[in-house]
Design a protein around this motif. Structure first.
Motif, PDB file in Angstrom:
ATOM      1  N   CYS A 198     -29.632  29.633  -0.243  1.00 25.89           N
ATOM      2  CA  CYS A 198     -29.141  29.364  -1.594  1.00 25.89           C
ATOM      3  C   CYS A 198     -28.932  30.678  -2.344  1.00 25.89           C
ATOM      4  CB  CYS A 198     -30.177  28.508  -2.328  1.00 25.89           C
ATOM      5  SG  CYS A 198     -29.724  28.145  -4.012  1.00 25.89           S
ATOM      6  N   CYS A 202     -32.906  29.838  -9.433  1.00 32.58           N
ATOM      7  CA  CYS A 202     -33.710  28.989 -10.317  1.00 32.58           C
ATOM      8  C   CYS A 202     -35.098  29.598 -10.377  1.00 32.58           C
ATOM      9  CB  CYS A 202     -33.744  27.558  -9.795  1.00 32.58           C
ATOM     10  SG  CYS A 202     -32.086  26.879  -9.621  1.00 32.58           S
ATOM     11  N   TYR A 204     -38.156  28.899 -10.700  1.00 23.39           N
ATOM     12  CA  TYR A 204     -39.394  28.393 -10.077  1.00 23.39           C
ATOM     13  C   TYR A 204     -39.297  28.314  -8.555  1.00 23.39           C
ATOM     14  CZ  TYR A 204     -36.163  24.541 -10.071  1.00 23.39           C
ATOM     15  OH  TYR A 204     -35.032  23.796  -9.879  1.00 23.39           O
ATOM     16  N   CYS A 205     -38.131  28.621  -7.992  1.00 24.83           N
ATOM     17  CA  CYS A 205     -37.857  28.205  -6.618  1.00 24.83           C
ATOM     18  C   CYS A 205     -37.971  29.353  -5.611  1.00 24.83           C
ATOM     19  CB  CYS A 205     -36.458  27.594  -6.543  1.00 24.83           C
ATOM     20  SG  CYS A 205     -36.069  26.990  -4.907  1.00 24.83           S
ATOM     21  N   ARG A 317     -31.162  26.955 -14.873  1.00 24.96           N
ATOM     22  CA  ARG A 317     -30.476  25.877 -14.167  1.00 24.96           C
ATOM     23  C   ARG A 317     -28.983  25.762 -14.521  1.00 24.96           C
ATOM     24  NH1 ARG A 317     -31.695  23.661  -9.601  1.00 24.96           N
ATOM     25  NH2 ARG A 317     -31.145  21.536 -10.185  1.00 24.96           N
TER      26      ARG A 317
HETATM   27  S1  SF4 Z   1     -33.834  24.854  -6.894  1.00 22.18           S
HETATM   28 FE1  SF4 Z   1     -32.255  26.402  -7.392  1.00 22.18          FE
HETATM   29  S2  SF4 Z   1     -32.773  28.218  -6.156  1.00 22.18           S
HETATM   30 FE2  SF4 Z   1     -33.940  26.482  -5.309  1.00 22.18          FE
HETATM   31  S3  SF4 Z   1     -32.654  25.697  -3.651  1.00 22.18           S
HETATM   32 FE3  SF4 Z   1     -32.149  24.499  -5.482  1.00 22.18          FE
HETATM   33  S4  SF4 Z   1     -30.405  25.554  -6.465  1.00 22.18           S
HETATM   34 FE4  SF4 Z   1     -31.330  27.000  -4.949  1.00 22.18          FE
END
Ligand code: SF4
Length: 487
Positions: A198, A202, A204-205, A317
């Protein structure tokens, strides 16, 4: 520690020659593994324990095929194995602790079985890397997600060299061709990866750190897998990716809508779903696809994460509550019964009671019929600054209360949603045996609702018309079953 290298330092945009060399390298690995196996007199039994998302489940399926082709036997029975692989998830700390605990217990078997091998693959292998060897002394090998195709060779190496603590450096690219050999033979539903990684950030990710930058699978490779699954009897395709609606073929201008249309044109496929889209990239063409592609099921997983624009901004987001409402309204104009599920994080740093109430209001407004509700779990390597994490931390008790409150609303919304099917006939694609009950089977209607019915196993992977006689928050149950047609 012995490091096994793939010998090609490919850049993120390989030249055709580099890509060709990479493919050639994989063929050589395949031949070498086959030859080594031919010399291996005892077939090792491999058990894979899978944690986390559908992507991990699909990786496990693909790995099973690769292992069988390399001469290993797959076992599903714990205790029966010579080699155990933990396919791990890093999205929440609890998932990591669970896998670490399991690995620790499995490693005890080495005291009585000197030849027993334990490996960690998946997201935790990508972000904890060699630290895992410190946490788990005795661990034999680790392989990050993009090294999936190298795992059979890695196990062989581990036996051949009597070595443990073998780490595979993460290849630059995932070799998507390892998904082309179908494991889902005669299965009603096939999950087909269309991208990996990705490019979003984001806050938190951890996914961009574990699965890397977005890599789109070649269009023709996806279609090849779809057609093969169709030849083996599959009726439903679920296209998988981190942000499926940003998919584009690396070699052409074909995009996600083109892909949906191409799958629609595979005659034996009767249903199409996808998971997960990103609300920010929802185009009007994608909404129209629900109208013009009859096989695209009216069931959408829309991960909104929060109903507060302030928190969405903090989460990076790139959409607002208004955008979410617009998507839902459009889909429900196309099909008023459209099923809409979501992911929500409660207790994000700084989430006030007012922010949470905005999420509650949006949840009630949309009436999600399914939701994965998570308490915020701080993850390393993410964009939430450590200061923000500690100063704006939401107490565990508050997170728990918010979680429980949303779950109670979800129960009401999903029960109410399911009630509309009482007494109605639904076309159900039967997927397999239900977990409980003799002669009980389960399947799904087009709205992705689980239907429990009674019938022989020979009904699996067929359509039946089922009249619904009972509903709960999570399932529909049969009253009458009739022979079904297909679309
Ligand atoms: S939450 Fe955001 S950073 Fe994590 S996989 Fe989904 S789009 Fe990508």
């Amino acid at each position: 520690m012995y490091c096994y290298d793939n010998a090609f330092g490919l850049k993120s945009n390989p030249t055709p020659k580099q890509a060709k060399n990479f493919a050639r390298y994989n063929i050589i690995i395949h031949i070498k593994t086959s030859l080594r196996n031919a010399m291996c007199s005892v077939k090792k039994k491999v058990l894979i324990k899978t944690y986390g998302c559908q992507m991990n489940e699909r990786d496990t399926e693909a790995l099973k095929v690769l292992l069988m082709e390399a001469g290993f036997t797959i076992t599903e029975k714990e205790g029966d194995e010579d080699v155990v692989l933990l396919n791990t998830c890093s999205v929440r700390e609890a998932a990591e602790l669970k896998a670490l605990g399991k690995a620790g217990r499995l490693l005890r078997k080495k005291k009585t079985h000197a030849d027993y091998k334990v490996g960690v693959m998946g997201c935790m292998a990508a972000h904890k890397k060699e630290l895992l060897f410190k946490k788990l002394p005795g661990l034999d090998f680790i392989a990050p997600p993009k090294a999936l195709h190298l795992i059979p060779e890695l196990i062989q190496q581990s036996y051949a060299r009597h070595a443990n603590q073998v780490a595979v450096p993460e290849p630059t690219f995932l070799n998507f061709s390892c998904y082309e050999r179908t494991y889902s033979k005669h299965k009603a539903v096939a999950r087909i990866p269309i991208q990996q990684g990705c490019n979003m950030a984001c806050s938190y990710c951890i996914v961009p750190k574990t699965r890397g930058e977005q890599q789109n699978r070649p269009f023709n490779s996806i279609l090849k897998e779809v057609k093969e699954a169709a030849q083996w009897g599959t009726k439903e395709i679920i296209l998988l990716g981190q942000i499926v609606n940003t998919y584009h073929d690396p070699d052409s201008r074909k995009n996600f809508i083109d892909l949906l249309e191409a799958v629609q044109n595979v005659e034996a496929i009767k249903r199409i779903r996808f998971i997960s889209p990103h609300p920010a990239f929802f185009s009007s063409q994608l909404m129209q696809a629900f109208k013009i592609l009859p096989k695209l099921c009216p069931s959408l997983h829309l991960p909104i994460q929060s109903g507060s624009d302030r928190i969405l901004k903090a989460m990076r987001r790139a959409y607002t509550k208004a955008k979410i409402l617009e998507i839902v309204k459009t889909l429900r104009t196309i099909d008023m019964r459209a099923s809409i599920s979501t992911d929500i994080i409660v207790g994000y740093p700084g989430e006030s009671e007012e922010d949470f109430q905005e999420t509650v209001a949006l949840f009630k407004d949309i009436k999600f019929d399914m939701a994965y509700i998570f308490k915020y779990s701080p993850r390393p390597l993410t964009w939430v600054a450590p200061q923000e994490q500690s100063l704006m931390k939401i107490p565990e008790k508050v997170k728990e209360d918010r979680n429980q409150y949303l779950l109670s609303i979800l129960t009401q919304c999903s029960t109410e949603y399911n009630r509309q099917f009482m007494g109605k006939y639904q076309e159900v694609l039967i997927e397999g045996k239900a977990h409980r009950g003799e002669h009980k089977l389960f399947g799904k209607n087009i709205y992705n609702k689980k239907v429990i019915l009674t019938g022989p196993e020979s009904w699996i992977n067929t359509f039946k018309h089922v009249q619904i006689g009972k509903v709960t928050a999570s399932t529909l149950e049969e009253k009458v079953v009739e022979d079904g047609g297909t679309l």
